[in-house]
Design an enzyme around this catalytic site. Sequence first.
Site: not given
Ligand code: AMP
Length: 213
Positions: A13, A88, A127, A160, A171
Amino acid sequence: MNVVIMGPPGVGKGTQAAGLVASHGVVHVSTGDILRSAVQEGSELGRQAAALMAAGELVPDHLMMGIIKDRLQRPDVSGGWLLDGFPRTEPQADGLLALLDEIGQRIDGVLVLDAPDDEIVRRLAGRLTCRACGHVTTSRGADGPPAACPACGADALYVRDDDSEQTIRHRLEVFRERTWPAAERLGERCALTRIDGRGTPDEVQQRIAGVLR
Ligand code: AMP
């Protein structure tokens, strides 16, 4: 143009979002990036989110809605946005639709990228993310792990906290259980297209371009 890009972690993404920013002039709004900045700054939001993020759990909906309400009403996104990582959950999808009704905006398209879990685990387990510019690269290139960020040259590449195999699998489960229903909810109101996320970033970009044309 206002677009939502959805898909499991590691499906690409962020990479595709960067391409869309360049080709369509939209502003990339990544809730993951916003949360990581908050954690780095040590803000109250960051303190509440850090442990959940490291464990691959979702941050509570009310905190996420607060972030998105603020972000989508700032002047810099008035020419179009690309939402990445939000919504999400179903309540977030409903909250987003209600917010957009309230502020007189709409979603022009929802893109859902998908790929098999094993491919995602393989990609994410190698990554590396740049702390300075957010660029994502791999430790498994032909020349081995890069010493510095290939995009900005900073010596700031890191793995990360949530990119360990066990957390990645969790996840993915969270995505299938909680985020798919959110995508379906948006699909009831907006044009939603599923896109094959397998292959090279260029191949995926071509598929997206075909949909947005
Ligand atoms: P991402 O970079 O989008 O993979 O987000 C990393 C982490 O941030 C996720 O695994 C969640 O812990 C948190 N996170 C990001 N966006 C959301 C969301 N819309 N709702 C809840 N948690 C989020």
